[in-house]
Each structure stands twice: as C-alpha cells, then as structure tokens.
Motif scaffolding. Structure first.
Motif, PDB file in Angstrom:
ATOM      1  N   ASP A 130       0.876  -1.174  -0.059  1.00  0.00           N
ATOM      2  CA  ASP A 130      -0.028   0.029  -0.037  1.00  0.00           C
ATOM      3  C   ASP A 130       0.845   1.272   0.210  1.00  0.00           C
ATOM      4  N   THR A 173       3.276   0.156   4.653  1.00  0.00           N
ATOM      5  CA  THR A 173       3.170  -0.436   5.966  1.00  0.00           C
ATOM      6  C   THR A 173       2.402  -1.648   5.887  1.00  0.00           C
ATOM      7  N   GLN A 174       1.690  -1.950   4.941  1.00  0.00           N
ATOM      8  CA  GLN A 174       0.765  -3.184   4.658  1.00  0.00           C
ATOM      9  C   GLN A 174       1.026  -3.547   3.382  1.00  0.00           C
ATOM     10  N   GLU A 216      -9.047  -8.674  10.283  1.00  0.00           N
ATOM     11  CA  GLU A 216      -8.089  -7.857  10.244  1.00  0.00           C
ATOM     12  C   GLU A 216      -7.302  -7.993   8.680  1.00  0.00           C
ATOM     13  N   MET A 217      -7.011  -9.001   8.479  1.00  0.00           N
ATOM     14  CA  MET A 217      -6.190  -9.317   7.109  1.00  0.00           C
ATOM     15  C   MET A 217      -7.039  -9.713   5.994  1.00  0.00           C
ATOM     16  N   LYS A 270      -5.388  -9.588   1.948  1.00  0.00           N
ATOM     17  CA  LYS A 270      -5.245  -8.332   2.014  1.00  0.00           C
ATOM     18  C   LYS A 270      -4.945  -7.800   3.590  1.00  0.00           C
ATOM     19  N   ASN A 271      -4.463  -6.541   3.588  1.00  0.00           N
ATOM     20  CA  ASN A 271      -4.318  -5.652   4.658  1.00  0.00           C
ATOM     21  C   ASN A 271      -3.321  -6.651   5.784  1.00  0.00           C
ATOM     22  N   VAL A 272      -2.336  -7.051   5.216  1.00  0.00           N
ATOM     23  CA  VAL A 272      -1.381  -7.870   6.195  1.00  0.00           C
ATOM     24  C   VAL A 272      -0.418  -6.789   6.465  1.00  0.00           C
ATOM     25  N   SER A 273      -0.329  -6.372   7.956  1.00  0.00           N
ATOM     26  CA  SER A 273       0.536  -5.362   8.187  1.00  0.00           C
ATOM     27  C   SER A 273       1.816  -5.792   8.764  1.00  0.00           C
ATOM     28  N   ASP A 329       2.156  -7.876  11.885  1.00  0.00           N
ATOM     29  CA  ASP A 329       1.704  -8.956  12.047  1.00  0.00           C
ATOM     30  C   ASP A 329       2.735 -10.171  11.887  1.00  0.00           C
TER      31      ASP A 329
END
Length: 193
Positions: free
Chosen positions: A59, A63-64, A127-128, A146-149, A152
């Motif tokens: 992104d 960070t993700q 979350e993910m 999606k949205n793996v920080s 994590d």
C-alpha cells in the motif's frame, strides 16, 4: 509442536519469563513514542507457473501488503510442507542473522487446525481479510490475503535494522510451489543506534 501453538507460545513465553512489558505495537498514548516505525522495502513473490500465478501489492503507506494467487492446479494431493524464516541485519551491521527458522511444517495440518480455530478465523477475516478459508486439497481458484500489516509478521521485541521474513511452500517432490520474502526497515525511536 504445530505452527499455531508455536505462534501463541512466543508471547506467553515472554510473559512467563517476567518480562510483562507491553508490546511495542500497543497504541497507548504513552507507548506511541515507542512504537516502531516501519517501511516495507519490497516483496519478492514466486509461484511455480505450473501451479499458480502470484502477485503482491504494497500500500501507499508502505506498512501493509496484500497477496493474490491464482491457482491453476489443485494442491495437496501430495504432502505439502512449509518453511518460515526471520532474519535481521541490525543497524550498522553488514551481516543478516537468523532469529527464527522452522522447517518442514505440515501445511495441510496447519490448514486443518486453522479451520477449527474460531479465533484465528475471526482474526484473518476481520484484520487481514483472507478471501476464503483454505483447506487441503487446495482447490483451483483465486485466493487473496489483504491488509497484512508488517507488524503481524514480526516479533514484539525489535531492534533497529532491516528484517527479512520468508515463507515457502514445498511439495513432497521437493518442488518449491510458492515463496514469499518481505523486506522491511524498522526503527524503534527509543532504541540506541
């Protein structure tokens, strides 16, 4: 010891050994100044073209990230294993050192245990955002995560440096089916340089 138990064991071990401090990822106002600053440098992803095509996306905040895999052939009719490795090159150092390495973990066993664990399913859906719970045999189709920080995939206690997180899936024939490497720079404001 299977992967889920091992993943849950590390934070518990940290608390049992008398180090009950909060995680650096906690978002209390007092802790905000201590929160790690991270930036995903790049992601290398490999999907064996006989089995799949795989992409990653970082992104704008760096960070993700997300992963998409289009599976062309069913997996899991043979035994699948996966390996995980976490390496760090501390600031001012030239050499990467291995912090964690787990090899020959049973991927289908992990999926089976994962699908029975409501807490893990909730976490990945909230979350993910895993597009669908994966089970063996892994069916032909499209899968997204999606949205793996970056927070994590890294431990709670960090030092300044460059981190590399590796995951690879291997079929019983010793063919690498999928591999992912996430390289991240992490800086902890209170840590000495």
């Amino acid at each position: 010891m299977n992967f889920v138990r091992l993943a849950l064991f590390f934070p518990l071990f940290h608390l049992i050994n008398g180090n009950a401090t909060k995680s650096l990822w906690d978002e209390d106002e007092e802790e905000q100044a201590q929160s790690p600053i991270l930036r995903i440098h790049h992601i290398n992803i490999f999907g064996d073209s006989r089995y799949m095509k795989a992409w990653s996306h970082v992104d704008d905040s760096r960070t993700q990230f997300g992963i998409t895999a289009s599976l062309r052939e069913q997996l899991g009719s043979n035994f699948l294993t996966f390996n995980i490795k976490l390496r760090v090159r501390a600031s001012g150092r030239e050499v990467f050192v291995t912090l964690l390495q787990m090899r020959d973990l049973d991927l289908c066993g992990f999926f089976t245990e994962f699908s029975k664990n409501p807490m893990m399913k909730y976490f990945l859906h909230s979350e993910m955002q895993l597009s669908e719970i994966i089970a063996c045999p892994v069916r032909v189709g499209n899968y997204t995560l999606k949205n793996v920080s970056a927070k994590d995939i890294y431990p709670q206690v960090l030092q300044n440096g460059t981190y590399k997180f590796f995951v690879e899936v291997i079929e019983a024939t010793a063919e690498k089916v999928f591999a992912l490497q996430v390289t991240t720079d992490i800086r902890v404001p209170s840590a000495p340089e």
